[in-house]
Scaffold this motif. Structure first.
Motif, mmCIF file in Angstrom:
data_model
loop_
_atom_site.group_PDB
_atom_site.id
_atom_site.type_symbol
_atom_site.label_atom_id
_atom_site.label_comp_id
_atom_site.label_asym_id
_atom_site.label_seq_id
_atom_site.Cartn_x
_atom_site.Cartn_y
_atom_site.Cartn_z
ATOM 1 N N GLU A 118 7.504 75.027 33.540
ATOM 2 C CA GLU A 118 7.783 75.161 34.975
ATOM 3 C C GLU A 118 9.076 74.452 35.347
ATOM 4 O OE1 GLU A 118 6.353 76.832 37.522
ATOM 5 O OE2 GLU A 118 5.212 77.823 35.948
ATOM 6 N N ARG A 119 9.237 73.254 34.799
ATOM 7 C CA ARG A 119 10.463 72.505 35.101
ATOM 8 C C ARG A 119 11.690 73.263 34.623
ATOM 9 N NH1 ARG A 119 9.740 67.091 36.652
ATOM 10 N NH2 ARG A 119 7.707 66.220 36.161
ATOM 11 N N ALA A 120 11.562 73.898 33.450
ATOM 12 C CA ALA A 120 12.695 74.648 32.907
ATOM 13 C C ALA A 120 12.999 75.876 33.754
ATOM 14 C CB ALA A 120 12.385 75.061 31.464
ATOM 15 N N LYS A 121 11.941 76.450 34.344
ATOM 16 C CA LYS A 121 12.123 77.651 35.155
ATOM 17 C C LYS A 121 12.756 77.336 36.509
ATOM 18 C CE LYS A 121 7.959 79.673 34.410
ATOM 19 N NZ LYS A 121 6.715 80.315 34.875
ATOM 20 N N ARG A 122 12.417 76.177 37.054
ATOM 21 C CA ARG A 122 12.847 75.852 38.420
ATOM 22 C C ARG A 122 13.520 74.491 38.469
ATOM 23 N NH1 ARG A 122 7.287 77.379 41.494
ATOM 24 N NH2 ARG A 122 6.523 78.336 39.588
ATOM 25 N N PRO A 123 14.606 74.332 37.743
ATOM 26 C CA PRO A 123 15.243 73.010 37.712
ATOM 27 C C PRO A 123 15.684 72.529 39.092
ATOM 28 C CG PRO A 123 16.671 74.675 36.727
ATOM 29 C CD PRO A 123 15.333 75.320 36.947
ATOM 30 N N ASP A 124 16.140 73.455 39.939
ATOM 31 C CA ASP A 124 16.614 73.038 41.267
ATOM 32 C C ASP A 124 15.463 72.501 42.110
ATOM 33 O OD1 ASP A 124 19.020 73.917 40.427
ATOM 34 O OD2 ASP A 124 19.063 75.731 41.657
ATOM 35 N N ALA A 125 14.345 73.227 42.080
ATOM 36 C CA ALA A 125 13.190 72.792 42.869
ATOM 37 C C ALA A 125 12.720 71.419 42.397
ATOM 38 C CB ALA A 125 12.054 73.809 42.751
ATOM 39 N N TYR A 126 12.663 71.236 41.094
ATOM 40 C CA TYR A 126 12.187 69.943 40.591
ATOM 41 C C TYR A 126 13.174 68.820 40.875
ATOM 42 C CZ TYR A 126 7.796 71.341 38.703
ATOM 43 O OH TYR A 126 6.502 71.751 38.606
ATOM 44 N N ALA A 127 14.446 69.154 40.861
ATOM 45 C CA ALA A 127 15.439 68.130 41.209
ATOM 46 C C ALA A 127 15.234 67.686 42.654
ATOM 47 C CB ALA A 127 16.848 68.666 40.994
ATOM 48 N N GLN A 128 14.966 68.652 43.544
ATOM 49 C CA GLN A 128 14.728 68.313 44.957
ATOM 50 C C GLN A 128 13.467 67.471 45.104
ATOM 51 O OE1 GLN A 128 14.791 71.518 47.890
ATOM 52 N NE2 GLN A 128 16.073 72.696 46.492
ATOM 53 N N ILE A 129 12.426 67.869 44.373
ATOM 54 C CA ILE A 129 11.158 67.146 44.475
ATOM 55 C C ILE A 129 11.331 65.718 43.959
ATOM 56 C CG2 ILE A 129 8.818 67.019 43.518
ATOM 57 C CD1 ILE A 129 8.862 70.161 43.652
ATOM 58 N N GLU A 130 12.022 65.586 42.851
ATOM 59 C CA GLU A 130 12.181 64.241 42.303
ATOM 60 C C GLU A 130 13.027 63.355 43.208
ATOM 61 O OE1 GLU A 130 13.042 64.762 38.113
ATOM 62 O OE2 GLU A 130 10.996 65.574 37.992
ATOM 63 N N ALA A 131 14.056 63.947 43.809
ATOM 64 C CA ALA A 131 14.859 63.169 44.757
ATOM 65 C C ALA A 131 13.992 62.735 45.938
ATOM 66 C CB ALA A 131 16.045 64.002 45.238
ATOM 67 N N ALA A 132 13.150 63.647 46.412
ATOM 68 C CA ALA A 132 12.277 63.325 47.550
ATOM 69 C C ALA A 132 11.306 62.215 47.177
ATOM 70 C CB ALA A 132 11.509 64.574 47.987
ATOM 71 N N LEU A 133 10.747 62.297 45.981
ATOM 72 C CA LEU A 133 9.764 61.284 45.578
ATOM 73 C C LEU A 133 10.419 59.924 45.393
ATOM 74 C CD1 LEU A 133 7.652 63.369 43.070
ATOM 75 C CD2 LEU A 133 6.919 62.557 45.302
ATOM 76 N N SER A 134 11.626 59.906 44.892
ATOM 77 C CA SER A 134 12.257 58.595 44.711
ATOM 78 C C SER A 134 12.649 58.021 46.065
ATOM 79 C CB SER A 134 13.452 58.694 43.763
ATOM 80 O OG SER A 134 14.472 59.441 44.365
ATOM 81 N N ASP A 135 12.963 58.919 47.002
ATOM 82 C CA ASP A 135 13.253 58.493 48.370
ATOM 83 C C ASP A 135 12.016 57.852 49.009
ATOM 84 O OD1 ASP A 135 14.911 58.315 50.567
ATOM 85 O OD2 ASP A 135 14.127 60.149 51.459
ATOM 86 N N MET A 136 10.860 58.366 48.601
ATOM 87 C CA MET A 136 9.599 57.931 49.192
ATOM 88 C C MET A 136 9.077 56.648 48.565
ATOM 89 S SD MET A 136 6.758 60.828 49.567
ATOM 90 C CE MET A 136 7.637 62.329 49.259
ATOM 91 N N SER A 137 9.506 56.354 47.341
ATOM 92 C CA SER A 137 8.880 55.231 46.655
ATOM 93 C C SER A 137 9.158 53.939 47.399
ATOM 94 C CB SER A 137 9.380 55.140 45.213
ATOM 95 O OG SER A 137 10.744 54.872 45.217
ATOM 96 N N GLY A 138 8.175 53.117 47.464
ATOM 97 C CA GLY A 138 8.329 51.870 48.188
ATOM 98 C C GLY A 138 7.992 51.990 49.658
ATOM 99 N N THR A 139 7.746 53.199 50.137
ATOM 100 C CA THR A 139 7.412 53.352 51.545
ATOM 101 C C THR A 139 5.904 53.306 51.776
ATOM 102 O OG1 THR A 139 7.347 55.736 51.378
ATOM 103 C CG2 THR A 139 9.453 54.753 51.986
ATOM 104 N N LEU A 140 5.140 53.587 50.726
ATOM 105 C CA LEU A 140 3.684 53.549 50.885
ATOM 106 C C LEU A 140 3.216 52.110 51.028
ATOM 107 C CD1 LEU A 140 2.432 56.143 48.279
ATOM 108 C CD2 LEU A 140 2.281 56.316 50.744
ATOM 109 N N LYS A 141 2.304 51.935 51.937
ATOM 110 C CA LYS A 141 1.800 50.582 52.132
ATOM 111 C C LYS A 141 0.323 50.523 51.781
ATOM 112 C CE LYS A 141 5.252 49.096 55.283
ATOM 113 N NZ LYS A 141 5.764 49.604 56.519
#
Ligand code: ZN
Length: 134
Positions: free
Chosen positions: A111-134
């Motif tokens: 799946e990652r190989a098929k949709r590299p752009d989507a996964y790049a966006q998701i990973e950027a979003a998740l790293s943006d989110m890290s540390g925000t959960l309380k």
């Protein structure tokens, strides 16, 4: 097969009552909202302005207060699972996620190989989110 009938309709954010609404999950708010298109892998959460991840219609959002279940969902998404049907039920607890991810590592890799752009966006979003959960 899966009618998804138990999911209540989104409370706000759309006048459309289309049957083909796709859930987006915000881990910061621990909620999901629906959009008619899943063209974007990541959208801005209407509540907190943070990133929300587009998932398949098989995703059933946990109750907002069920933090353990939201942690499980986030862990699955971090492993690359966007709630496709995989021939076995998704894990019920956070503890089961690692073994589940190992069993489906090949699938996720494709799946990652098929949709590299989507996964790049998701990973950027998740790293943006890290540390925000309380
Ligand atoms: Zn949010």
């Amino acid at each position: 097969m899966d009618r998804d009938a138990s999911t209540p309709p989104a409370q706000k954010g759309g006048a459309s009552s289309s049957a083909y609404l796709h859930p987006y999950a915000c881990f910061r708010c621990r909620k999901s909202f629906k959009r008619a298109s899943r063209a974007n892998a990541v959208l801005t959460c209407p509540d907190c302005g943070g990133p929300s991840i587009g998932l398949t219609r098989k995703f059933k959002p946990p109750k907002r207060t069920d933090i353990k279940q939201w942690e499980k969902v986030e862990a699955l998404v971090r492993h690359g699972f966007l709630f496709w049907s995989l021939g076995e039920p998704y894990p019920e607890t956070l503890d089961q996620v690692t073994a589940f991810a190992q069993r489906h590592a090949g699938f996720i890799g494709r799946e990652r190989a098929k949709r590299p752009d989507a996964y790049a966006q998701i990973e950027a979003a998740l790293s943006d989110m890290s540390g925000t959960l309380k």
